[in-house]
Design a protein around this motif. Structure first.
Motif, mmCIF file in Angstrom:
data_model
loop_
_atom_site.group_PDB
_atom_site.id
_atom_site.type_symbol
_atom_site.label_atom_id
_atom_site.label_comp_id
_atom_site.label_asym_id
_atom_site.label_seq_id
_atom_site.Cartn_x
_atom_site.Cartn_y
_atom_site.Cartn_z
ATOM 1 N N THR A 54 0.885 -1.212 0.051
ATOM 2 C CA THR A 54 0.154 0.194 0.082
ATOM 3 C C THR A 54 0.851 1.232 -0.108
ATOM 4 O O THR A 54 1.718 1.203 0.744
ATOM 5 C CB THR A 54 -0.749 0.124 1.452
ATOM 6 O OG1 THR A 54 -1.418 -1.072 1.558
ATOM 7 C CG2 THR A 54 -2.055 1.005 0.916
ATOM 8 N N ASN A 55 0.543 2.043 -0.982
ATOM 9 C CA ASN A 55 1.361 3.405 -1.156
ATOM 10 C C ASN A 55 0.608 4.722 -0.224
ATOM 11 O O ASN A 55 -0.187 5.092 -0.830
ATOM 12 C CB ASN A 55 1.400 3.904 -2.561
ATOM 13 C CG ASN A 55 2.335 5.234 -2.420
ATOM 14 O OD1 ASN A 55 2.654 5.644 -1.800
ATOM 15 N ND2 ASN A 55 2.332 5.569 -3.956
ATOM 16 N N TYR A 56 0.965 4.754 1.041
ATOM 17 C CA TYR A 56 0.165 5.644 1.880
ATOM 18 C C TYR A 56 0.599 7.236 1.480
ATOM 19 O O TYR A 56 -0.027 7.990 2.028
ATOM 20 C CB TYR A 56 0.878 5.417 3.416
ATOM 21 C CG TYR A 56 0.142 4.012 4.006
ATOM 22 C CD1 TYR A 56 -1.159 4.058 4.344
ATOM 23 C CD2 TYR A 56 0.804 3.037 3.949
ATOM 24 C CE1 TYR A 56 -1.836 3.081 4.905
ATOM 25 C CE2 TYR A 56 0.327 2.001 4.735
ATOM 26 C CZ TYR A 56 -1.021 1.844 5.063
ATOM 27 O OH TYR A 56 -1.559 0.674 5.472
ATOM 28 N N ALA B 152 -5.436 7.275 -8.190
ATOM 29 C CA ALA B 152 -4.262 7.068 -7.574
ATOM 30 C C ALA B 152 -4.401 6.229 -6.335
ATOM 31 O O ALA B 152 -3.449 5.545 -5.854
ATOM 32 C CB ALA B 152 -3.697 8.396 -6.779
ATOM 33 N N VAL C 99 -6.332 6.436 -3.460
ATOM 34 C CA VAL C 99 -6.620 7.031 -2.192
ATOM 35 C C VAL C 99 -7.566 6.241 -1.638
ATOM 36 O O VAL C 99 -7.472 6.050 -0.387
ATOM 37 C CB VAL C 99 -7.024 8.396 -2.491
ATOM 38 C CG1 VAL C 99 -7.286 9.158 -1.125
ATOM 39 C CG2 VAL C 99 -5.814 9.293 -3.056
ATOM 40 N N GLY D 19 -2.329 14.216 -0.935
ATOM 41 C CA GLY D 19 -3.267 14.979 -1.525
ATOM 42 C C GLY D 19 -4.309 15.645 -0.806
ATOM 43 O O GLY D 19 -4.713 16.663 -0.719
ATOM 44 N N ILE D 20 -4.662 14.788 0.259
ATOM 45 C CA ILE D 20 -5.990 14.993 1.131
ATOM 46 C C ILE D 20 -5.100 16.231 2.265
ATOM 47 O O ILE D 20 -5.916 17.030 2.533
ATOM 48 C CB ILE D 20 -6.292 14.004 1.957
ATOM 49 C CG1 ILE D 20 -7.222 12.674 0.861
ATOM 50 C CG2 ILE D 20 -7.336 14.452 3.127
ATOM 51 C CD1 ILE D 20 -7.744 11.754 1.410
ATOM 52 N N THR E 203 -0.986 13.992 -6.220
ATOM 53 C CA THR E 203 -1.354 12.796 -5.930
ATOM 54 C C THR E 203 -1.046 11.788 -7.225
ATOM 55 O O THR E 203 -0.499 10.880 -6.935
ATOM 56 C CB THR E 203 -2.912 12.822 -5.669
ATOM 57 O OG1 THR E 203 -3.005 13.834 -4.632
ATOM 58 C CG2 THR E 203 -3.282 11.494 -5.555
ATOM 59 N N ALA F 45 -3.136 19.709 -5.284
ATOM 60 C CA ALA F 45 -3.214 18.372 -4.733
ATOM 61 C C ALA F 45 -3.414 17.063 -5.753
ATOM 62 O O ALA F 45 -3.096 16.082 -5.642
ATOM 63 C CB ALA F 45 -4.458 18.443 -3.856
ATOM 64 N N LEU G 129 -10.638 16.369 -9.169
ATOM 65 C CA LEU G 129 -9.635 15.729 -8.112
ATOM 66 C C LEU G 129 -10.081 14.598 -7.539
ATOM 67 O O LEU G 129 -9.289 13.755 -7.273
ATOM 68 C CB LEU G 129 -9.779 17.134 -6.819
ATOM 69 C CG LEU G 129 -8.875 16.701 -5.658
ATOM 70 C CD1 LEU G 129 -7.373 16.606 -5.950
ATOM 71 C CD2 LEU G 129 -9.331 17.435 -4.333
ATOM 72 N N ALA H 99 1.798 8.945 -7.138
ATOM 73 C CA ALA H 99 0.979 7.327 -7.626
ATOM 74 C C ALA H 99 2.060 6.807 -8.668
ATOM 75 O O ALA H 99 1.426 5.719 -9.247
ATOM 76 C CB ALA H 99 -0.323 7.578 -7.916
ATOM 77 N N VAL I 102 -9.078 11.707 -9.925
ATOM 78 C CA VAL I 102 -7.494 11.652 -9.536
ATOM 79 C C VAL I 102 -7.287 11.072 -8.324
ATOM 80 O O VAL I 102 -6.505 9.750 -8.270
ATOM 81 C CB VAL I 102 -6.752 13.137 -9.506
ATOM 82 C CG1 VAL I 102 -5.253 12.788 -9.345
ATOM 83 C CG2 VAL I 102 -6.973 13.782 -10.911
ATOM 84 N N PHE I 103 -8.092 11.178 -7.222
ATOM 85 C CA PHE I 103 -7.950 10.500 -6.051
ATOM 86 C C PHE I 103 -8.200 8.976 -6.223
ATOM 87 O O PHE I 103 -7.411 8.193 -5.816
ATOM 88 C CB PHE I 103 -8.799 11.003 -4.978
ATOM 89 C CG PHE I 103 -8.126 12.273 -4.288
ATOM 90 C CD1 PHE I 103 -6.888 12.543 -4.570
ATOM 91 C CD2 PHE I 103 -8.965 12.808 -3.334
ATOM 92 C CE1 PHE I 103 -6.230 13.640 -3.714
ATOM 93 C CE2 PHE I 103 -8.449 14.105 -2.606
ATOM 94 C CZ PHE I 103 -7.251 14.594 -2.558
ATOM 95 N N VAL J 241 -0.033 8.476 -1.092
ATOM 96 C CA VAL J 241 -0.848 8.953 -1.874
ATOM 97 C C VAL J 241 -2.100 9.595 -1.226
ATOM 98 O O VAL J 241 -2.600 10.633 -1.848
ATOM 99 C CB VAL J 241 -1.708 8.106 -2.996
ATOM 100 C CG1 VAL J 241 -1.014 7.164 -4.015
ATOM 101 C CG2 VAL J 241 -2.360 6.967 -1.997
ATOM 102 N N LEU J 242 -1.956 9.741 0.260
ATOM 103 C CA LEU J 242 -2.725 10.420 1.000
ATOM 104 C C LEU J 242 -2.373 11.964 1.065
ATOM 105 O O LEU J 242 -3.215 12.785 1.543
ATOM 106 C CB LEU J 242 -2.919 9.605 2.580
ATOM 107 C CG LEU J 242 -3.397 8.501 2.356
ATOM 108 C CD1 LEU J 242 -3.543 7.754 3.798
ATOM 109 C CD2 LEU J 242 -4.859 8.240 1.757
ATOM 110 N N VAL K 266 -6.627 2.899 -0.064
ATOM 111 C CA VAL K 266 -5.625 3.168 1.132
ATOM 112 C C VAL K 266 -6.748 3.396 2.541
ATOM 113 O O VAL K 266 -6.511 2.627 3.517
ATOM 114 C CB VAL K 266 -4.670 4.201 0.893
ATOM 115 C CG1 VAL K 266 -3.833 4.558 2.347
ATOM 116 C CG2 VAL K 266 -3.796 3.698 -0.086
ATOM 117 N N VAL L 174 -4.832 19.289 0.343
ATOM 118 C CA VAL L 174 -6.351 20.177 0.397
ATOM 119 C C VAL L 174 -6.472 20.557 1.829
ATOM 120 O O VAL L 174 -6.830 21.881 2.154
ATOM 121 C CB VAL L 174 -7.305 19.082 0.094
ATOM 122 C CG1 VAL L 174 -8.575 19.937 0.190
ATOM 123 C CG2 VAL L 174 -7.286 18.723 -1.551
#
Lengths: 260, 317
Positions: A2-4, B188, B190, A9-10, A34, A30, B181, A38, B184-185, A6-7, B193, A13
């Motif tokens: 798991t690629n944490y 990727a 998200v 981006g959140i 992201t 963001a 967005l 990825a 994209v999330f 990528v979070l 996860v 924001v």
């Protein structure tokens, strides 16, 4: 694995919005970050973002109503709404605000979001009428009570518009929901979504109305308690309200906050 | 067949007119910024289907740059004065509301007739998109009625529309950008996860706890970000779609619609939503700038609880 990351981006924001940076830039950064994290290349990320934006053009369709609303405003739509509100008769603050709540929810459900609002109706009409109703019933108000009546006037406008507008099928939030779910292969028509805004709209009306009736009882109780009553500071002349603001509440550049 | 492309073309032409009128508006110091911004929107709506993904991506970066670096100005297109409006309002009375009702009425009646009569079987309109087509039709009819009734100058609908879109500014494009967005999330991973993380924390198979986390998460993210539009793609990707809809087979319409409304409860409780909560406090000259929020919390919390229960009972019927 798991690629944490990528979070991130959140996080961008959340931090960007908290720092009050321009949301257009925050969202774009963001999205690009992201995609890059990825493992996509720059061209691939820009293409992905471009395709996603293009696939969501349906959200821009809601603006097709602006020439109609603008034209009606040219002929006094907001002044007409103000006249209707001015004609509302109700014995108490709570009942006056309940009538306003119902009117605001009903018109928002028909897509008429901008005929009322804080600069258009609350400040010039609803709040002064609520204060007048309170004074007529309970005599001069102390400062805290006056503040509470004004705060409830603004709160009633927010509750009305938030929990009325989603019943309208062509509101931004309904289309955003539709498009987000479509990303995952759930294709829904606007009506299928808007119909589920009805139970919450009813609940919002009942809960807020009950609180407005409680406000009446609290005002009566505090009026009975208070021996001395100093007059509440009246609202200064309405001319200090920014005029000609159109449907925008507050400054146009802070317009991003017009969405609940 | 009438497809969404027709609606995009109509909206695209409207934005093209906004761009042209902006470029000619010498009263706006930033007129070229407005013209470029609405011009790019017009290009996207008119030609987006043929530009290719990368060019569309550059177009979005252009919009984000113009909006993000404040290159748009507020215009003041020719309109009527306050006094003229008051006089018109007096003269026309409540009939003035009727043209506004043409749009929702056309969208509603059109959709119902199309879906519940044999008309819909003809395949005249792109599937699931008929409401938007009727919405556009309603707007055209309303403009036509207003031309016939009040005889405004020919360019008035576009100038008045530009007045409103300029008041909204770049924020008019933000919902579309947020939806992108969300895509994209999703691409990727998200959602995967967070979904995996949430699954590790929430006991396996506990639908109620998952709904609770989703509802509270919508409200909390909305409070942090100041609007539910930004929170929705995140929470949908994280919990709404992977857990509530895919794993537990919840009704996507209920999860989406009421999930958004749970977010609106968050909007009532946050100073981040300045225009709804802080601006009115200032307009009403409240001593306590959080006075409006305090008046709303008592409605927001019970309503959030109701929304969570509604999702639980309605989505898993």
């Amino acid at each position: 694995m798991t690629n944490y990351l990528v979070l991130a981006g959140i996080l961008i924001v959340v931090i960007g919005f908290a720092l009050r940076l321009n949301p257009m830039l925050v969202v774009t950064v963001a999205a690009l970050a992201t995609g890059l994290i990825a493992g996509k290349g720059p061209v691939e990320v820009i293409s992905l973002f471009g395709k996603a934006f293009n696939d969501n053009r349906i959200i821009a369709i809601v603006w097709i109503v602006l020439p109609v609303i603008g034209l009606l405003e040219r002929y006094g739509l907001q002044q007409r709404a103000a006249a209707v509100i001015r004609a509302m008769r109700a014995a108490t603050v709570g009942r006056l605000l309940i009538v306003y709540l119902l009117a605001r929810q009903g018109t928002a459900a028909l897509g008429l979001i901008s005929i009322a609002g804080h600069p258009q109706t609350v400040r010039p009409l609803v709040a002064p009428m609520a204060l007048a109703a309170a004074e007529k019933e309970h005599g001069a108000l102390d400062e805290d009570t006056g503040e509470r009546v004004k705060a409830y006037s603004a709160a009633t406008d927010n509750v009305g518009v938030f929990f009325g507008e989603d019943i309208f099928i062509a509101i931004g939030s309904i289309i955003l929901i539709q498009q987000t779910l479509a990303t995952y292969g759930y294709v829904l028509a606007p009506f299928e979504l808007a119909i589920w805004a009805v139970p919450t709209a009813i609940a919002a009306f009942l809960i807020h109305s009950a609180r407005l009736l409680l406000l009446d009882r609290r005002l009566a109780a505090s009026a009975a308690r208070s021996v001395r009553a100093e007059p509440v500071e009246a609202l200064s002349s309405p001319s200090s309200v920014r005029k000609g603001e159109g449907p925008s509440t507050g400054s146009g550049r802070a317009g991003e906050e017009r969405r609940p | 067949m009438i497809t969404m492309q027709w609606a995009y073309a109509l909206a695209g032409l409207m934005f093209a007119a906004f761009a042209l009128l902006s470029a000619l508006d010498r009263s706006n110091a930033k007129r070229l910024g407005n013209a470029a911004f609405w011009g790019l929107m017009a290009l996207s709506l008119l030609a987006g289907s043929w530009l290719g993904d990368f060019v569309n991506g550059l177009l979005v970066l252009g919009l984000a740059g113009l909006g993000g670096f404040n290159l748009l100005g507020r215009s003041a297109p020719p309109s009527t004065s306050e006094a003229e409006r008051a006089a018109w309002s007096e003269r026309l009375g409540n009939r003035l509301f009727l043209p506004a009702l043409i749009i929702p009425a056309t969208a509603l009646i059109g959709t119902l007739v199309y879906n519940y009569t044999p008309l819909g079987q003809q395949g005249l309109i792109e599937a699931k998109r008929e409401t938007y087509i009727f919405l556009c039709l309603g707007a055209l009819i309303a403009v036509g009625v207003l031309y016939a009734w009040l005889r405004p100058p020919a360019v008035a609908p576009l100038q008045e529309g530009r007045r409103l879109i300029d008041a909204i500014g770049w924020a008019a494009v933000l919902p579309q950008l947020l939806a992108a967005l969300g895509v994209v999330f999703a691409a990727a991973g998200v959602g995967t996860v967070i979904g995996d993380g949430a699954r590790a924390v929430i006991p396996e198979g506990s639908v109620f706890l998952t709904v609770l986390v989703f509802g509270l998460g919508m409200a909390a993210f909305t409070m942090i970000m100041g609007n539910a539009f930004a929170a929705f793609p995140v929470m949908a990707t994280a919990i709404g779609v992977p857990l509530l809809i895919q794993a537990y087979h919840g009704d996507p319409a209920v999860v989406g619609a009421i999930g958004m409304l749970a977010g609106f409860c968050g909007t009532l409780m946050t100073p981040m939503a300045a225009n709804f909560n802080l601006v009115p406090a200032a307009l009403l000259e409240l001593k306590d700038q959080n006075g409006v929020i305090k008046a709303q919390i008592g409605t927001a919390i019970p309503l959030l609880a109701v929304n969570i229960l509604l999702i639980y009972f309605l989505a898993f019927r």
